[in-house]
Each structure stands twice: as C-alpha cells, then as structure tokens.
Design a protein around this motif. Structure first.
Motif, PDB file in Angstrom:
ATOM      1  N   GLU A  53       1.488   4.507  -3.005  1.00 56.95           N
ATOM      2  CA  GLU A  53       1.402   5.719  -2.608  1.00 56.95           C
ATOM      3  C   GLU A  53       2.598   6.575  -3.213  1.00 56.95           C
ATOM      4  O   GLU A  53       2.503   7.757  -3.608  1.00 56.95           O
ATOM      5  N   GLU A  54       3.770   6.098  -2.780  1.00 55.65           N
ATOM      6  CA  GLU A  54       4.985   7.046  -3.079  1.00 55.65           C
ATOM      7  C   GLU A  54       6.230   6.172  -3.116  1.00 55.65           C
ATOM      8  O   GLU A  54       6.188   5.166  -2.439  1.00 55.65           O
ATOM      9  N   ASP A  90       0.786  -1.225   0.071  1.00 59.72           N
ATOM     10  CA  ASP A  90      -0.011  -0.031   0.171  1.00 59.72           C
ATOM     11  C   ASP A  90       0.926   1.336  -0.061  1.00 59.72           C
ATOM     12  O   ASP A  90       0.525   2.042  -0.696  1.00 59.72           O
ATOM     13  N   ARG A  91       2.025   1.250   0.724  1.00 58.51           N
ATOM     14  CA  ARG A  91       2.824   2.227   0.796  1.00 58.51           C
ATOM     15  C   ARG A  91       3.529   2.538  -0.529  1.00 58.51           C
ATOM     16  O   ARG A  91       3.662   3.645  -0.996  1.00 58.51           O
TER      17      ARG A  91
END
Length: 311
Positions: free
Chosen positions: A31-32, A27-28
C-alpha cells in the motif's frame, strides 16, 4: 502467546504468530512505503534492533557501524558457525550470545522482542550482508508487527571478499559488464528458477553462486549439458577471509573433481566467468583519452575527473 490483540491500525491480529505478522506487513508494504525510507540512510543511528552484516569472516571486515553496535550490545543473536568466533570474541565478549541455528521464528521473535522491551541493546548478527540470502526481512516484519522497530546495517558480502582474494574485479571492461548473485536449484529453488546457465550463456556476466558448494558437480554437469565451454574459468573460495581460507581455481570441466578432492561441501563461494582470472580486459575509458576530451590549457573545469565508474 496466541491471544488476539489490536494493532495501531485497529486490525485484530493473532499475537505471536510470525506468519500472520509477515503477511500483514507485506500487505502494508504493497500500500505504501515506510516513512523511514525517506528519513534515514544506511549508516544512520536509528531506534530499534539492528540487523547487522558481520561480513565474510575476518573481524577487520566488519563495518565501523557494525562494530560500534556490537560493542554497545547486551544481547547478540548470531548466525552460529557462519560468523567467525574471532569476531564474537573481539566485539561481543561482554554480551549474552544466542546461536540462532536450530531456532525458528516462533522462538527467536519473542526472545528479541522481550529483551528489547526490557531496555536491553539487542543486535541480530547475520553473516555477510543480511540483504543477500539472509532471511532477515521475515524476522524484521515479525518484530515490527509487534511494535519493535528494526533496521539494516550493511555488511561485506562473501563475493566481494572472494574477488579481493582472487585479486580481480567482478566487473571488467570488455570481459564482464554484469554480476549475478544466485544460488543453484534445490529445496528452495526449483529447476525452472535456476538461471545459472542463462547467466553463463550471456558471456559477459560474472556469476557468483551462494549456498551451492554441495551442488558444484550437478551445476557444472548441467552447464556442460547446455553446451557451455568446459574451459570457462571457475573459482571456488572456501571460507573467504577466514584463517582457513582456501582457493581452488579451475574450469567448468574440472572444478567438480577439484572440489570433491578437497572435500568441501559447504561455506564456499563459487565464481564463474572470465573475471575469475582477470585475463583479456581492455583499458577503461575512465583514465584514457576519453577522460580528457575537450580539455584545453589547465583550467580546473576542463581537467576534472569524469564521473566514477566500475570499469
């Protein structure tokens, strides 16, 4: 194990559950990008547990960076018989050795985490290059989620050792413009995800099949059923660069018989395509008239080499 803890971003997580850690890290990643992508290059000395590629087998094909890390290690978690014992004896005889075969993430992650937190130099040693069918990222994500930094140290993958043994290139001008690293259908790959026939059909692809020694006959039968030329060259390199290396060269039509006669069921790299023999290639542009186009006199500017190419 199993208690709930707080991570740096204050999200509650189930401590010790590798799958939860993998999901959270995924998930992280959506995001980036990790800041370390911009701070470090391959070969840099970094903090954390290195995931080192042991290379194809011969200890001399271990990278300098990999050798240095192994020589400084206190604990080496290695990929069992997939790593040549001569390499372990040469560079790891001072360290504690743990065979990862038969151990799941629930056992491996605490083992490496605890050793690292005790201040020990931990190395995770994969065969070949950990980025090719290495199942490394899931271990790294689980460790990172528990606050243990990790990083890759590239290794020489078996396809490159195989091409060296065959004394040919995987890419050759007018023969093979592309290289595919793939595996055959089975427990991990469904029939719909098996693209070996597609790669062979393209004609100018050198297809390198990992983890497929046991499935050579099934693979070749499917290629024949799909109408591929039975005379298409196939090379099978067993234990590329190991002391017991063996090379079997044939074709789509007969390689299965040759492999079964030799008795190999694992640990071989299968290469399909005309690059196996290296026959029929054309001289590249790199060292031809094209390279000297527009040159006049002997000025350095006009006689400099063109940008390097694999062709």
């Amino acid at each position: 194990m199993g208690e709930t803890t707080e991570t740096d971003d204050n999200e509650a997580t189930d401590d010790g559950d590798p799958q939860s850690a993998i999901d959270a890290q995924g998930d992280r990643r959506r995001e980036e990008l990790d800041d370390r992508v911009f701070d470090h290059s391959a070969g840099d000395e970094q903090a954390g547990i290195p995931f080192v590629g042991a290379g194809p087998g011969d200890p001399r094909l271990l990278t300098v960076a990999g050798r240095e890390l192994l020589e400084e290690s206190d604990l080496v978690v290695h990929a069992g018989s997939l790593v040549n014992s001569e390499l372990l004896e040469a560079y790891c005889d001072h360290a504690e050795l743990v065979n990862s075969v038969g151990k799941d993430l629930e056992e491996l992650i605490p083992l490496m985490r605890d050793a690292y937190e005790e201040g020990r130099n931990v190395v995770r040693l994969h065969s070949g290059d950990p980025a090719i069918y290495g199942a490394a990222l899931e271990q790294m994500d689980a460790l990172e989620h528990e606050g243990v930094p990790t990083y890759f140290v590239p290794g020489v993958t078996s396809a490159f050792a195989a091409s060296a043994t065959l004394r040919t290139q995987l890419t050759l001008n007018e023969v093979a413009n592309h290289v595919a690293f793939t595996r055959p259908q089975g427990k991990t790959l469904s029939a719909e995800e098996d693209h070996i026939s597609d790669f062979v059909e393209m004609g100018d692809v050198t297809t390198c099949i990992y983890l497929g020694t046991h499935a050579v006959r099934d693979t070749m039968d499917r290629l024949l059923e799909d109408g591929h030329d039975p005379e298409t060259p196939v090379g099978v390199i067993y234990h590329a660069s190991w002391p017991d290396e063996d090379v079997i060269v044939g074709s789509i039509g007969d390689i299965a018989d040759r492999i079964e006669e030799a008795g190999y069921r694992a640990s071989a790299l299968v290469v399909i395509g005309d690059a196996v023999t290296g026959a029929g290639y054309e001289r590249s542009y790199l060292y031809g008239d094209w390279a000297n186009r527009g040159s006049s006199g002997s000025s350095a500017e006009n006689t400099s080499e063109p940008e390097a190419s694999d062709d």
